[in-house]
Design a protein around this motif. Structure first.
Motif, PDB file in Angstrom:
ATOM      1  N   SER A  84     -90.020  29.005 -72.878  1.00  0.00           N
ATOM      2  CA  SER A  84     -91.060  29.141 -73.899  1.00  0.00           C
ATOM      3  C   SER A  84     -90.482  28.700 -75.241  1.00  0.00           C
ATOM      4  CB  SER A  84     -91.539  30.590 -73.990  1.00  0.00           C
ATOM      5  OG  SER A  84     -90.520  31.422 -74.529  1.00  0.00           O
ATOM      6  N   GLY A  85     -91.347  28.295 -76.155  1.00  0.00           N
ATOM      7  CA  GLY A  85     -90.893  27.799 -77.454  1.00  0.00           C
ATOM      8  C   GLY A  85     -89.960  28.740 -78.189  1.00  0.00           C
ATOM      9  N   PRO A  86     -90.339  30.013 -78.380  1.00  0.00           N
ATOM     10  CA  PRO A  86     -89.464  30.945 -79.106  1.00  0.00           C
ATOM     11  C   PRO A  86     -88.105  31.135 -78.443  1.00  0.00           C
ATOM     12  CG  PRO A  86     -91.694  31.811 -79.001  1.00  0.00           C
ATOM     13  CD  PRO A  86     -91.659  30.602 -78.105  1.00  0.00           C
ATOM     14  N   VAL A  87     -88.096  31.242 -77.121  1.00  0.00           N
ATOM     15  CA  VAL A  87     -86.829  31.463 -76.412  1.00  0.00           C
ATOM     16  C   VAL A  87     -85.946  30.220 -76.493  1.00  0.00           C
ATOM     17  CG1 VAL A  87     -85.777  31.879 -74.152  1.00  0.00           C
ATOM     18  CG2 VAL A  87     -87.743  33.235 -74.882  1.00  0.00           C
ATOM     19  N   MET A  88     -86.537  29.046 -76.350  1.00  0.00           N
ATOM     20  CA  MET A  88     -85.744  27.815 -76.409  1.00  0.00           C
ATOM     21  C   MET A  88     -85.105  27.647 -77.789  1.00  0.00           C
ATOM     22  SD  MET A  88     -88.006  25.074 -74.204  1.00  0.00           S
ATOM     23  CE  MET A  88     -86.645  24.047 -73.660  1.00  0.00           C
ATOM     24  N   LYS A  89     -85.858  27.920 -78.838  1.00  0.00           N
ATOM     25  CA  LYS A  89     -85.303  27.783 -80.178  1.00  0.00           C
ATOM     26  C   LYS A  89     -84.211  28.820 -80.422  1.00  0.00           C
ATOM     27  CE  LYS A  89     -89.435  25.697 -82.183  1.00  0.00           C
ATOM     28  NZ  LYS A  89     -90.567  25.862 -83.128  1.00  0.00           N
ATOM     29  N   THR A  90     -84.370  30.003 -79.856  1.00  0.00           N
ATOM     30  CA  THR A  90     -83.347  31.032 -80.003  1.00  0.00           C
ATOM     31  C   THR A  90     -82.092  30.656 -79.229  1.00  0.00           C
ATOM     32  OG1 THR A  90     -85.051  32.733 -80.297  1.00  0.00           O
ATOM     33  CG2 THR A  90     -82.839  33.491 -79.728  1.00  0.00           C
ATOM     34  N   TRP A  91     -82.258  30.066 -78.036  1.00  0.00           N
ATOM     35  CA  TRP A  91     -81.112  29.566 -77.271  1.00  0.00           C
ATOM     36  C   TRP A  91     -80.331  28.534 -78.085  1.00  0.00           C
ATOM     37  CZ3 TRP A  91     -78.013  30.471 -73.400  1.00  0.00           C
ATOM     38  CH2 TRP A  91     -78.428  31.239 -72.300  1.00  0.00           C
ATOM     39  N   LEU A  92     -81.045  27.596 -78.697  1.00  0.00           N
ATOM     40  CA  LEU A  92     -80.391  26.562 -79.490  1.00  0.00           C
ATOM     41  C   LEU A  92     -79.643  27.166 -80.671  1.00  0.00           C
ATOM     42  CD1 LEU A  92     -83.190  23.828 -79.490  1.00  0.00           C
ATOM     43  CD2 LEU A  92     -80.987  23.708 -78.313  1.00  0.00           C
ATOM     44  N   ALA A  93     -80.261  28.146 -81.320  1.00  0.00           N
ATOM     45  CA  ALA A  93     -79.614  28.821 -82.445  1.00  0.00           C
ATOM     46  C   ALA A  93     -78.367  29.562 -81.966  1.00  0.00           C
ATOM     47  CB  ALA A  93     -80.589  29.794 -83.102  1.00  0.00           C
ATOM     48  N   PHE A  94     -78.462  30.164 -80.796  1.00  0.00           N
ATOM     49  CA  PHE A  94     -77.329  30.910 -80.231  1.00  0.00           C
ATOM     50  C   PHE A  94     -76.172  29.972 -79.905  1.00  0.00           C
ATOM     51  CE2 PHE A  94     -75.423  32.119 -76.053  1.00  0.00           C
ATOM     52  CZ  PHE A  94     -74.627  33.145 -76.519  1.00  0.00           C
ATOM     53  N   TRP A  95     -76.465  28.856 -79.247  1.00  0.00           N
ATOM     54  CA  TRP A  95     -75.405  27.898 -78.913  1.00  0.00           C
ATOM     55  C   TRP A  95     -74.701  27.395 -80.170  1.00  0.00           C
ATOM     56  CZ3 TRP A  95     -78.507  24.762 -74.735  1.00  0.00           C
ATOM     57  CH2 TRP A  95     -78.275  25.346 -73.481  1.00  0.00           C
ATOM     58  N   SER A  96     -75.474  27.084 -81.183  1.00  0.00           N
ATOM     59  CA  SER A  96     -74.888  26.597 -82.432  1.00  0.00           C
ATOM     60  C   SER A  96     -74.021  27.664 -83.087  1.00  0.00           C
ATOM     61  CB  SER A  96     -76.001  26.157 -83.389  1.00  0.00           C
ATOM     62  OG  SER A  96     -75.470  25.762 -84.633  1.00  0.00           O
ATOM     63  N   SER A  97     -74.534  28.890 -83.140  1.00  0.00           N
ATOM     64  CA  SER A  97     -73.800  29.976 -83.801  1.00  0.00           C
ATOM     65  C   SER A  97     -72.564  30.393 -83.009  1.00  0.00           C
ATOM     66  CB  SER A  97     -74.722  31.193 -83.993  1.00  0.00           C
ATOM     67  OG  SER A  97     -75.810  30.875 -84.836  1.00  0.00           O
ATOM     68  N   SER A  98     -72.601  30.212 -81.680  1.00  0.00           N
ATOM     69  CA  SER A  98     -71.475  30.644 -80.842  1.00  0.00           C
ATOM     70  C   SER A  98     -70.210  29.834 -81.121  1.00  0.00           C
ATOM     71  CB  SER A  98     -71.843  30.551 -79.358  1.00  0.00           C
ATOM     72  OG  SER A  98     -71.981  29.194 -78.954  1.00  0.00           O
ATOM     73  N   MET A  99     -70.359  28.677 -81.752  1.00  0.00           N
ATOM     74  CA  MET A  99     -69.180  27.873 -82.089  1.00  0.00           C
ATOM     75  C   MET A  99     -68.429  28.448 -83.287  1.00  0.00           C
ATOM     76  SD  MET A  99     -70.414  23.912 -81.487  1.00  0.00           S
ATOM     77  CE  MET A  99     -71.872  23.998 -82.539  1.00  0.00           C
ATOM     78  N   HIS A 100     -69.063  29.380 -83.986  1.00  0.00           N
ATOM     79  CA  HIS A 100     -68.464  29.912 -85.208  1.00  0.00           C
ATOM     80  C   HIS A 100     -68.257  31.424 -85.195  1.00  0.00           C
ATOM     81  CE1 HIS A 100     -69.257  25.947 -86.908  1.00  0.00           C
ATOM     82  NE2 HIS A 100     -70.491  26.059 -86.477  1.00  0.00           N
ATOM     83  N   GLN A 101     -68.881  32.121 -84.241  1.00  0.00           N
ATOM     84  CA  GLN A 101     -68.789  33.580 -84.207  1.00  0.00           C
ATOM     85  C   GLN A 101     -68.206  34.026 -82.873  1.00  0.00           C
ATOM     86  OE1 GLN A 101     -72.381  35.579 -85.544  1.00  0.00           O
ATOM     87  NE2 GLN A 101     -73.032  33.756 -86.644  1.00  0.00           N
TER      88      GLN A 101
END
Length: 212
Positions: free
Chosen positions: A109-126
């Motif tokens: 779903s749109g909200p979950v996909m965007k949250t996944w993308l945000a998570f992947w990006s943030s996981s490189m720094h946190q």
């Protein structure tokens, strides 16, 4: 009795408030993106105070982690349910069930996909998010390898599991960035073809052995 009743009501409210905040996080990230998803916006979306977020999650990173844990929990439960309902206990059936769960509506779903993308990006720094991503990646590859191992030697099973995991992630990523509705059926079919190709190697090996 009054304090016991008040404590019981408070404890009953905890899961509800967490659910409200996680749903609000998904909706706000979907609307404005992670960078602009402020604590104030999320609290307003949930109809709760910013202090509640600080109390339960600490900060926005903690809220993102909790949201992703819920998404991953939904994925894990859906995978287990699908595998538990299989009519046949074959490697191919279990592998297809894992693929189906990863391309289920709850994951695309749109909200979950965007949250996944945000998570992947943030996981490189946190670090906490990086650990969560590592656990999820290892779980997927382990589950895939366990099924491939029923049909293939260990080196081939590991290679097939790495390939299918990469295909699942790659198809999901390309679909999320396409700018159009995610075609889950097409993604599933491509993943099916890959896993069937890998499983067919056992038959090819057996046929070659029989002719030598």
């Amino acid at each position: 009795m009054f304090w016991e009743s008040a404590l019981r009501k408070r404890n009953e409210m905890l899961p509800l408030r967490r659910k409200q905040l996680i749903q609000a996080t998904l909706e706000v990230i979907d609307r404005v993106g992670l960078a602009d998803a402020t604590i104030a916006l999320i609290a307003k979306q949930a109809g709760l105070s910013t202090g509640i977020i600080s109390h339960y999650f600490g900060d926005k990173s903690g809220l993102l982690e909790a949201t992703m844990r819920q998404i991953l929990r939904d994925l894990r439960e859906d995978t287990m349910r699908r595998r538990g309902e299989l009519a046949q206990d074959s490697a191919a059936a279990h592998l297809r069930a894992i693929v189906d769960a990863n391309f289920n509506d709850s994951q695309v779903s749109g909200p979950v996909m965007k949250t996944w993308l945000a998570f992947w990006s943030s996981s490189m720094h946190q670090e906490s998010l990086r650990r969560l991503q590592h656990v999820n990646d290892q779980r997927l590859r382990s589950n895939l390898c366990c099924q491939f191992l029923r049909e293939l030697p260990l080196p081939q099973a590991r290679q097939a599991a790495r390939g299918l995991a990469a295909m699942i992630d790659g198809l999901w990523l390309r679909g999320s960035l396409s700018g159009t509705a995610f075609d889950a059926d097409a993604a599933r079919q491509l993943a099916y073809e890959y896993l069937d190709y890998q499983l067919a190697k056992k038959s090819d090996a057996a046929a070659n052995a029989a002719t030598t």
